[in-house]
Design an enzyme around this catalytic site. Sequence first.
Site, PDB file in Angstrom:
ATOM      1  N   ASP A 445       0.736  -1.114   0.121  1.00 16.60           N
ATOM      2  CA  ASP A 445       0.053   0.021   0.155  1.00 16.60           C
ATOM      3  C   ASP A 445       0.819   1.332   0.068  1.00 16.60           C
ATOM      4  OD1 ASP A 445       1.002  -0.893   2.663  1.00 16.60           O
ATOM      5  OD2 ASP A 445      -0.801   0.209   3.814  1.00 16.60           O
ATOM      6  N   ARG A 449       5.091   4.310   5.913  1.00 18.87           N
ATOM      7  CA  ARG A 449       4.779   4.004   7.634  1.00 18.87           C
ATOM      8  C   ARG A 449       4.859   2.633   7.960  1.00 18.87           C
ATOM      9  NH1 ARG A 449      -1.080   5.873   5.818  1.00 18.87           N
ATOM     10  NH2 ARG A 449      -2.036   3.589   5.181  1.00 18.87           N
ATOM     11  N   ASP A 450       4.353   2.507   9.275  1.00 20.19           N
ATOM     12  CA  ASP A 450       4.458   1.174   9.843  1.00 20.19           C
ATOM     13  C   ASP A 450       3.348   0.137   9.188  1.00 20.19           C
ATOM     14  OD1 ASP A 450       2.338   2.624  10.688  1.00 20.19           O
ATOM     15  OD2 ASP A 450       2.895   2.487  13.136  1.00 20.19           O
ATOM     16  N   GLU A 451       3.317   0.172   7.881  1.00 20.09           N
ATOM     17  CA  GLU A 451       2.431  -0.768   7.386  1.00 20.09           C
ATOM     18  C   GLU A 451       2.933  -1.571   6.265  1.00 20.09           C
ATOM     19  OE1 GLU A 451      -2.384  -0.088   6.393  1.00 20.09           O
ATOM     20  OE2 GLU A 451      -1.188   1.277   7.279  1.00 20.09           O
ATOM     21  N   ASP A 458      -5.578  -2.746  -2.872  1.00 21.73           N
ATOM     22  CA  ASP A 458      -4.753  -1.855  -3.562  1.00 21.73           C
ATOM     23  C   ASP A 458      -4.189  -2.433  -4.795  1.00 21.73           C
ATOM     24  OD1 ASP A 458      -4.985  -1.221  -0.765  1.00 21.73           O
ATOM     25  OD2 ASP A 458      -3.695   0.450  -0.809  1.00 21.73           O
ATOM     26  N   TRP A 522     -11.283  -6.156  -2.160  1.00 24.16           N
ATOM     27  CA  TRP A 522     -10.015  -6.471  -1.806  1.00 24.16           C
ATOM     28  C   TRP A 522      -9.794  -8.047  -2.196  1.00 24.16           C
ATOM     29  CZ3 TRP A 522     -11.544  -2.091  -0.640  1.00 24.16           C
ATOM     30  CH2 TRP A 522     -10.871  -0.951  -0.353  1.00 24.16           C
ATOM     31  N   GLU A 733      -2.410   8.959  -0.906  1.00 29.02           N
ATOM     32  CA  GLU A 733      -3.435   8.041  -0.493  1.00 29.02           C
ATOM     33  C   GLU A 733      -5.012   8.726  -0.404  1.00 29.02           C
ATOM     34  OE1 GLU A 733      -2.815   6.820   3.944  1.00 29.02           O
ATOM     35  OE2 GLU A 733      -3.982   5.204   3.554  1.00 29.02           O
ATOM     36  N   HIS A 754       1.158   6.322  -2.351  1.00 31.73           N
ATOM     37  CA  HIS A 754      -0.066   5.200  -2.121  1.00 31.73           C
ATOM     38  C   HIS A 754      -0.278   4.959  -3.631  1.00 31.73           C
ATOM     39  CE1 HIS A 754      -1.344   3.796   1.818  1.00 31.73           C
ATOM     40  NE2 HIS A 754      -2.438   3.293   1.283  1.00 31.73           N
TER      41      HIS A 754
END
Length: 854
Positions: A445, A449-451, A458, A522, A733, A754
Amino acid sequence: MRLYDLRAEGQPRPICLAARVPRFSWKFADAPRGFLQDFYRVQVSRSDDFSPLVWDSGEVRDTRSHLVEYQGPALEPKVSYWFRAIAGGSGVRAEPWSESCCFELAPSAWGAPFIAAEDEGRGDSSEVRSLRKEFVLPFVPARARLYATALGVYGASINGHPVSDAILAPGWTSYDRRLAFQAYDVTAFIQAGENELRCLVAPGWYKGCLGWRGQRNIYGDRLAFSASLEVDGLSGEALIVETDDSWESASSPWISAELYHGESYDARLEGQERWTRASVVPSPSAAIVPQEGLMVRPKGRLSSARIATPDGSVVYDFGRNFSGVVEISAHGPRGARIVLRHAEVLDAVGNLYFENLRSARQRVEYTLAGGPHESFSPRFCTMGFRFVLVESGAEFLEEESLDAIVYHSDFEADTTFECSHEGLNRLSENIAWGWRSNAVDIPTDCPQRDERLGWTGDAQVFASTALRLSDAGGFFRKWLADLRSDQLPDGGVTLVVPDALSRFRPAEGEVVMGPPHTAAGWSDAAVIVPWEVYRSSGDRRVLEESLPSMRAWVDRVREIAGDSLVWSQSPQLGDWLALDAKPGSFFGATPPDLVATAYFARSAGILAKSFRAVGEEGEAIRYDELSVSIVRAFQREFVTSTGRVAAQTQTANALVLAFGLCLPEHRARVSVDLAALLSTNGGRLTTGFLGTPVLCDALSESGRVDLAYSLLLCEEYPSWLYQVRMGATTIWEHWDGLKPDGSMWDSKMNSFNHYAYGAIGDWMYRNIGGIRLDDDSPGFRRVSLEPRPAAGITRCRHVVGTPYGELSLAWELVGGNLEVEATIPPNAQGRLLLPDGERLLGSGAWKVSAPWEA
Ligand code: BGC
């Protein structure tokens, strides 16, 4: 005429093929105009002088020059084979034999033990561990291969030479079920006599921090490594060095390395390792499989310029957002420290903005050894950034500026798009960089960041754009293998792949974290992504291996929807982040059951086409019928008898038009309603993750190409070009990630890299670029060329690398004429569609002029 770019399974010199029956491809150079292949002949041998032969296909009447199956006797793993080809058609033959292409099948089983790189109970440690093995080679090496994998991410070296420039091996797979091993040709690094094999192992996805809850040890808490070095001598000698308890382990100068947080390296610790015996640990229960995807490699360099910020910090600007790492060249006293922090954007006053990284530290700390010249660049993480702030130690940096290495999975992203509108060119660049940044081993994605997770939605919306921008079929094929292995027995498809998410501790009230793993748009990645890979690559095997999973997903929704065929179960993400959401909510206003049923119809329809593509007509008819029934159910539930879509949102009307969900006689009305909704909103979009990718198609395919262009060319918030105007270098995003006054949407969820809204690329490349794939002739074998000049755009040139060679279409409006120049690669064809009629273009360069009424 000659053949070039010979490949096995799409790779130029593969040594780790998972396939036991590889497929061969070649391209033609200097082919005559209109060239179509009508025969080939392939030979395979164990030696590059092709004597003796393992297989000679003889002359085969066949038009395929891409992914032609080997049909000789079973090939042995780990043996070098060469193939070469002769091919011809249109009265010419490419003779003599082509250059050869060497390939090797991966070992069929994994036998090397795993050795621990650290003691037990070190789950909290982010340290990078070192392993080594010294050995004597009693003969002169002729050929050497290193097969290796790790629990963690590793980088191996032999006698001080890194075995590869790839990072983050073994890549991220569903580690519980699949762990990939890599093969390296290390012949050049081995010597007769004493040798040393070393490996560094870092936490990576296996053991490091993953997810926004600060969790670590998601898959395991102890780093381990497994390898087999296989050396052959000139006279038949052989030596195998495997990981075992004769190896030694030690700490390393890397005090920590974490994907989100960056690295801390103390150069004073170089050569200070205290080696102790490594222990053999139980092998993981996962299948250990050959590396199928593309490894993450350096794909470019960027330099920076020092900029002034109001708070007086030392800041370097790389000019664009990307994924990669900086290179430090330093000189200073022993023990001095340089600390760098990475960020994507500046805040409203012009200082570096870190809040949107959430807990990801993106920090590099380097402690100097005090040598005359020191250099460092992180190896076990990448960071998503445009700016670097030197928090301390700026005086020790040797250079005026910093350089950075761009990293992504090793595909070629060489598609170009250049038109008369500068903003659109910039947008296309931003889309391409958004793709590169989010293709670090899996489709993510966001890269910062912490992802950085493989969100299926996506990937689904962006796949067709990604595959137009690059030859990323192999990249997605690997990810699909993980999608399938994480798929639930009931057919459910997880929200992220690899499914780390189900292991996170959900917070109170957190949305759809775990079961039932059925979120429309998704989970539909299971069906849409393989189909898009097939369309762009022509690779039927991707469909064949995915069909059971595709079918399982559609059958699962069939079961959930029940006899009504209306999929109304929650939880759903719906039109995620749409601007018509209630204040503070992420969920757009379009009813989730409408979105879900629309996707159900779409996936059933694609499943039918996929069965048809592999020759399973019975199944194709069955799912065609299902898709027709779902469309009818959709109409009963969501479209009135006069053709009004029950939910009057832009996304609802756009989905109906783009997915063909209303009666043909109602299309005009739905199109009018969509136009009216746009108009009442000042001509601006309100769509989110699922509405946006179909919005321009809905308009252009229902007679309102003018409105599609005006949305695309709008420069006011919210729009693609608003972001460009605000200085974006990748896709955001949120439409309002950065507001006109310089303030931010929100700090909690505000990525500036994103790719999802970059799905507009596919529309641009088809409509302005004018090149459209043909489902009946996938892999760019036959394309439609249909430029649609409008909205003041007067010229465009779009070039795509295809399995047949470079394909280009350039057009320009000159006076009342459309001047078109097309180059079709050999053994491919283009249907040029202009207002004055259709022309079938064979290979070669073409110039066509046709009257054009604006
Ligand atoms: C991700 C998205 C994703 C979404 C779904 C976000 O945190 O960044 O891109 O699809 O969650 O819930």
